[in-house]
Design an enzyme around this catalytic site. Structure first.
Site, PDB file in Angstrom:
ATOM      1  N   ASP A  44      37.890  44.586  32.820  1.00  0.00           N
ATOM      2  CA  ASP A  44      39.278  44.169  32.636  1.00  0.00           C
ATOM      3  C   ASP A  44      39.560  43.850  31.175  1.00  0.00           C
ATOM      4  O   ASP A  44      40.648  44.141  30.663  1.00  0.00           O
ATOM      5  CB  ASP A  44      39.572  42.923  33.484  1.00  0.00           C
ATOM      6  CG  ASP A  44      39.634  43.241  34.973  1.00  0.00           C
ATOM      7  OD1 ASP A  44      39.559  44.441  35.314  1.00  0.00           O
ATOM      8  OD2 ASP A  44      39.749  42.307  35.775  1.00  0.00           O
ATOM      9  N   TYR A  47      40.105  46.990  29.249  1.00  0.00           N
ATOM     10  CA  TYR A  47      41.420  47.540  29.601  1.00  0.00           C
ATOM     11  C   TYR A  47      42.526  46.770  28.860  1.00  0.00           C
ATOM     12  O   TYR A  47      43.455  47.362  28.309  1.00  0.00           O
ATOM     13  CB  TYR A  47      41.634  47.460  31.111  1.00  0.00           C
ATOM     14  CG  TYR A  47      42.971  47.989  31.573  1.00  0.00           C
ATOM     15  CD1 TYR A  47      43.140  49.329  31.896  1.00  0.00           C
ATOM     16  CD2 TYR A  47      44.075  47.138  31.677  1.00  0.00           C
ATOM     17  CE1 TYR A  47      44.366  49.813  32.317  1.00  0.00           C
ATOM     18  CE2 TYR A  47      45.302  47.620  32.100  1.00  0.00           C
ATOM     19  CZ  TYR A  47      45.448  48.955  32.419  1.00  0.00           C
ATOM     20  OH  TYR A  47      46.660  49.429  32.824  1.00  0.00           O
ATOM     21  N   ASP A  48      42.417  45.440  28.860  1.00  0.00           N
ATOM     22  CA  ASP A  48      43.413  44.616  28.164  1.00  0.00           C
ATOM     23  C   ASP A  48      43.461  44.936  26.679  1.00  0.00           C
ATOM     24  O   ASP A  48      44.544  44.940  26.065  1.00  0.00           O
ATOM     25  CB  ASP A  48      43.096  43.130  28.364  1.00  0.00           C
ATOM     26  CG  ASP A  48      43.370  42.661  29.792  1.00  0.00           C
ATOM     27  OD1 ASP A  48      44.142  43.336  30.508  1.00  0.00           O
ATOM     28  OD2 ASP A  48      42.799  41.622  30.186  1.00  0.00           O
ATOM     29  N   GLU A 122      49.474  28.470  39.804  1.00  0.00           N
ATOM     30  CA  GLU A 122      48.563  28.895  40.866  1.00  0.00           C
ATOM     31  C   GLU A 122      47.453  29.745  40.266  1.00  0.00           C
ATOM     32  O   GLU A 122      47.596  30.291  39.170  1.00  0.00           O
ATOM     33  CB  GLU A 122      49.314  29.669  41.954  1.00  0.00           C
ATOM     34  CG  GLU A 122      50.003  30.924  41.465  1.00  0.00           C
ATOM     35  CD  GLU A 122      50.940  31.515  42.510  1.00  0.00           C
ATOM     36  OE1 GLU A 122      51.040  30.951  43.610  1.00  0.00           O
ATOM     37  OE2 GLU A 122      51.587  32.528  42.220  1.00  0.00           O
ATOM     38  N   LYS A 124      45.039  32.859  39.627  1.00  0.00           N
ATOM     39  CA  LYS A 124      45.200  34.313  39.626  1.00  0.00           C
ATOM     40  C   LYS A 124      43.940  34.932  40.230  1.00  0.00           C
ATOM     41  O   LYS A 124      42.906  35.010  39.577  1.00  0.00           O
ATOM     42  CB  LYS A 124      45.424  34.835  38.205  1.00  0.00           C
ATOM     43  CG  LYS A 124      45.758  36.313  38.139  1.00  0.00           C
ATOM     44  CD  LYS A 124      46.074  36.745  36.708  1.00  0.00           C
ATOM     45  CE  LYS A 124      46.456  38.213  36.682  1.00  0.00           C
ATOM     46  NZ  LYS A 124      45.386  39.108  37.128  1.00  0.00           N
ATOM     47  N   GLU A 184      47.368  38.741  47.699  1.00  0.00           N
ATOM     48  CA  GLU A 184      46.154  39.331  47.134  1.00  0.00           C
ATOM     49  C   GLU A 184      45.074  39.355  48.201  1.00  0.00           C
ATOM     50  O   GLU A 184      44.767  38.330  48.820  1.00  0.00           O
ATOM     51  CB  GLU A 184      45.681  38.493  45.947  1.00  0.00           C
ATOM     52  CG  GLU A 184      44.938  39.256  44.898  1.00  0.00           C
ATOM     53  CD  GLU A 184      45.855  40.061  43.979  1.00  0.00           C
ATOM     54  OE1 GLU A 184      45.324  40.925  43.257  1.00  0.00           O
ATOM     55  OE2 GLU A 184      47.087  39.838  43.987  1.00  0.00           O
ATOM     56  N   LYS A 300      54.799  30.115  37.051  1.00  0.00           N
ATOM     57  CA  LYS A 300      56.120  30.595  37.451  1.00  0.00           C
ATOM     58  C   LYS A 300      57.143  29.478  37.282  1.00  0.00           C
ATOM     59  O   LYS A 300      56.819  28.302  37.480  1.00  0.00           O
ATOM     60  CB  LYS A 300      56.116  31.032  38.921  1.00  0.00           C
ATOM     61  CG  LYS A 300      55.127  32.131  39.259  1.00  0.00           C
ATOM     62  CD  LYS A 300      55.099  32.407  40.756  1.00  0.00           C
ATOM     63  CE  LYS A 300      54.117  33.523  41.101  1.00  0.00           C
ATOM     64  NZ  LYS A 300      54.037  33.764  42.560  1.00  0.00           N
ATOM     65  N   CYS A 421      -1.102  37.254  30.854  1.00  0.00           N
ATOM     66  CA  CYS A 421      -2.536  36.953  30.972  1.00  0.00           C
ATOM     67  C   CYS A 421      -3.324  38.093  31.623  1.00  0.00           C
ATOM     68  O   CYS A 421      -4.553  38.027  31.698  1.00  0.00           O
ATOM     69  CB  CYS A 421      -2.758  35.654  31.740  1.00  0.00           C
ATOM     70  SG  CYS A 421      -2.359  35.757  33.500  1.00  0.00           S
TER      71      CYS A 421
END
Length: 725
Positions: A44, A47-48, A122, A124, A184, A300, A421
């Site tokens: 991720d 990708y970011d 909240e 993610k 999700e 939010k 050893c």
């Protein structure tokens, strides 16, 4: 974009910029599709980075922005494997922020446009976005997010998820005629590990991480296969709705929960951006508490009328933002697999990787646990692998990225002899999965690791005896001889034994020699003597701390002995019950197993440990040196007998360890979680969720002053000092 608009940019983008822009668009689209299908080949974070580069180019050259740009689209194109369905309302993505300044800037922009009285925070979840449609309370359709407008019909697979109701509950409030909800789908960590073990046992390729597992499970053509996958879902949004209305996001969540839909208990409504930052910081520190993978926090605006006023861009709402934590998963190349030897002789494979930054630090090594685990994960030397770092522990290789194999990879072969050893490796018991070096006393690696363990915070807590010192005491360079035959000699050391010692510096994670950055040669130190051959200050500090260690409580002595399966919790139970090391050594398996928290496996391990001659010799040497072998006041009063205490938050007068020791010395038991069986919760500053749990269950909560009463006057007096009820 029109030519007039292009001219407004002041220039047409140079050819090399246009070429890079096209490359990024294609590359990001390819990765989006792989991610959507549950088969990503980059992390991720990578990708970011690609998306951030594309956004920077388009910010400098707006003429390059088109409707087809990944910055203007949501999700990926649709596969042809499932029927396509159109969402009732568009499913959007979220803009990301990667530091507190970006998060604060977002809030400032929103507050400049309108008055905001509350934010909803909240977690993610790193799962697969899903859209559910209920008609007259009955689930009629489930779909993936797809490109935000059209998704794939996965209704049959979603119906196999226990937490998704087939029929909404109308007992608390009326069910709307039409309800579209978003959420999700994910795999809890425990369930993910169990599923991967089962897949490996069936000869199938395990998933690299829970997100891939969830996506792959939901996209099974046969719902019977999906039904065997332990998927879960949490709902976090509402799309189309007829027959109900909501004034606030939090109000919507209350309604969804009343209807029987799975809503997280971990969201919070806060008033200020400072409180938002507090929520973000808390879950940065407690990232693994929820039991499922999270990669950030979603913030939010709570008031839905203000949400509508702020509106959206083509791909994301302006009233919400995702704060992304530093990545804990990255992709890199597995250069080699080697092994090291632990304090109990366990031989553990570890991966040597191309150095990569993960969770804020550069890593080069990662654990692979044992040879069976290497096979289970399906990793080959030369693979691109997904690496995860959780907390401060050595990173773990989660699995390979098979789509990036080129045929040059090779299998790992576990050695048959100890690399330190030369003793032939074997299994302590037939059922064991781990190979061990049986040369327990003389193997220099095992002695070094045991000595380091003796000095650890969970044992004698001897700060001056770090890994370099432990190496020097057990593996000095010639002509000096190791001053320790075993850890029993530790408290009998002399200055004359220490001064001649020179030693290699080993990496504590891998036991590999570190190199001098200037010469490239193995790093050698004279740890105990200065250039004039006189004792360093650290020598006197070591002897002072060795004297202090002699008076540590009995449970620390037990931990320091490196008895298999005896960690701090078991050691405290044993010390509380038997009160002296002699009583523990004399007890039989049945008596040991009857102790709360011990059990037959640990009991057998303790009996077997004391049957070894040189183990008993360690105890004899420590006793002769003055190490305390019994609890203070053994046989005296135990005012906290039968009392179970949870300590949470920061105390002024006590560290967490010292608070536990004070309780244990009075016969009490300290646990890490709150339940109905908990007698007291001692809450310092910033106590977190354990305080809330105690209040919910009615468990007495004590502040630090109340804790002092508990220690000094006992549980009856402490009840009068509780801060709740």
């Amino acid at each position: 974009m029109s030519s007039a608009q292009e001219r407004a940019d002041g220039e047409t983008a140079p050819a090399e910029v246009r070429e890079r822009h096209a490359e990024l668009c294609q590359e990001i689209d390819d990765h989006s599709y792989r991610y959507y299908m549950g088969r990503p080949i980059i992390s991720d974070a990578e990708y970011d980075e690609l998306m951030a580069e594309l956004e920077r180019i388009e910010e400098r050259h707006p003429s390059l922005v088109t409707q087809d740009s990944p910055t203007q689209k949501v999700g990926a194109e649709i596969s042809v494997e499932f029927a396509t369905v159109e969402h009732l309302e568009r499913m959007q993505s979220l803009d990301n922020s990667f530091d507190i300044e970006e998060l604060t800037a977002w809030a400032r922009r929103a507050e400049n446009e309108t008055e905001i009285d509350a934010y909803l925070c909240e977690l993610k979840i790193d799962g697969l976005a899903v859209d559910l449609v209920y008609e007259n309370g009955r689930l009629t359709r489930a779909a993936t997010r797809g490109d935000g407008r059209v998704g794939e019909d996965i209704t049959l697979n979603v119906r196999t998820i226990d937490s998704v109701p087939e029929q909404l509950d109308h007992s608390v409030r009326a069910v709307p005629e039409l309800l579209e909800v978003r959420g999700e789908v994910y795999l809890p960590w425990d369930a993910f590990e169990e599923m991967n073990t089962r897949l490996a046992d069936e000869g199938k390729q395990p998933f690299a991480n829970p997100r891939n597992g969830a996506a792959g499970s939901l996209r099974q053509k046969d719902p019977r296969i999906a039904a065997t996958r332990p998927l879960a879902m949490l709902v976090h949004g509402v799309g189309a709705c007829e027959g109900a209305s909501f004034t606030h996001q939090s109000h919507a969540y209350e309604s969804l929960r009343d209807w029987g839909l799975p809503v997280s208990d971990l969201y919070r409504v806060v008033r200020t951006i400072d409180e938002v930052r507090g929520y973000v910081d808390y879950y940065h520190e407690h990232r693994h508490d929820p039991g499922y993978e999270i990669d950030g926090v979603v913030v939010k605006v709570d008031d839905i009328s203000i949400q509508r006023r702020l509106g959206s861009t083509s791909r994301a709402p302006r009233w919400a933002i995702a704060y992304k934590y530093p990545p804990q998963e990255v992709t890199t190349t597995l250069v080699d697999i080697r092994v090291n030897v632990g304090r109990t002789g366990r031989v553990t494979p570890y991966g040597v990787m191309e150095p990569v930054r993960v969770a804020g630090s550069e890593v080069e090594f990662a654990t692979l646990h044992n040879a069976n685990e290497v096979r289970r994960k399906g990793v080959l030397i030369g693979d691109a692998v997904v690496v995860r770092k959780a907390g401060d522990v050595i990173p773990e290789i989660l699995g390979p990225v098979p789509d990036r194999r080129d045929g040059g990879e090779r299998e790992f072969v576990m050695p048959t002899h100890c690399p330190e050893c030369g003793t032939e490796l074997g299994r302590q018991r037939e059922a064991d999965v781990d190979l061990r070096c049986p040369n327990s006393r003389s193997c220099p690696a095992q002695l070094r690791e045991r000595l380091f363990h003796v000095a650890s915070r969970k044992a004698f807590d001897i700060e001056a005896l770090g890994y370099v010192a432990a190496t020097a005491l057990t593996q000095p360079l010639e002509p000096a001889k190791p001053p320790l035959r075993d850890e029993g000699d530790l408290f009998h050391l002399t200055v004359d034994q220490l001064l001649p010692i020179k030693s290699l510096v080993l990496d504590p994670d891998t036991s590999e020699p570190k190199t001098d950055p200037d010469t490239g040669e193995p790093k050698v130190v004279s740890f105990f003597a200065n250039q004039q051959g006189e004792p360093k200050k650290t020598v006197w500090t070591l002897f002072e701390q060795l004297e202090e260690a002699k008076n540590k409580p009995l449970w620390r002595v037990l931990v320091a002995l490196s008895i298999r399966h005896v960690g701090p919790a078991v050691a405290e139970d044993l010390a509380r019950h038997f009160r002296s090391l002699d009583h523990i050594a004399e007890a039989d398996e049945e008596e040991l197993a009857s102790v709360d928290g011990v059990g037959p496996t640990v009991a057998r391990s303790i009996v077997e440990w004391f049957q070894v001659d040189w183990h008993r010799e360690i105890v004899r040497k420590w006793r002769e040196a003055g190490v305390r072998m019994a609890e203070e006041g053994a046989g005296g009063p135990r005012p906290l007998e039968g009392v179970t205490v949870v300590v949470t938050g920061s105390l002024t007068e006590y560290s967490r360890d010292s608070a536990k020791e004070e309780i244990a010395e009075r016969g009490g038991r300290v646990t890490g979680s709150v339940s109905k069986k908990t007698s007291f919760v001692v809450a310092g500053d910033n106590p977190g969720s354990k305080y809330d749990k105690a209040a919910e269950l009615g468990v007495p909560i004590l502040d630090e002053a109340g804790f002092g009463v508990l220690l000094g006057q006992g549980p009856d007096a402490a009840i009068e000092r509780r801060v709740n009820g």
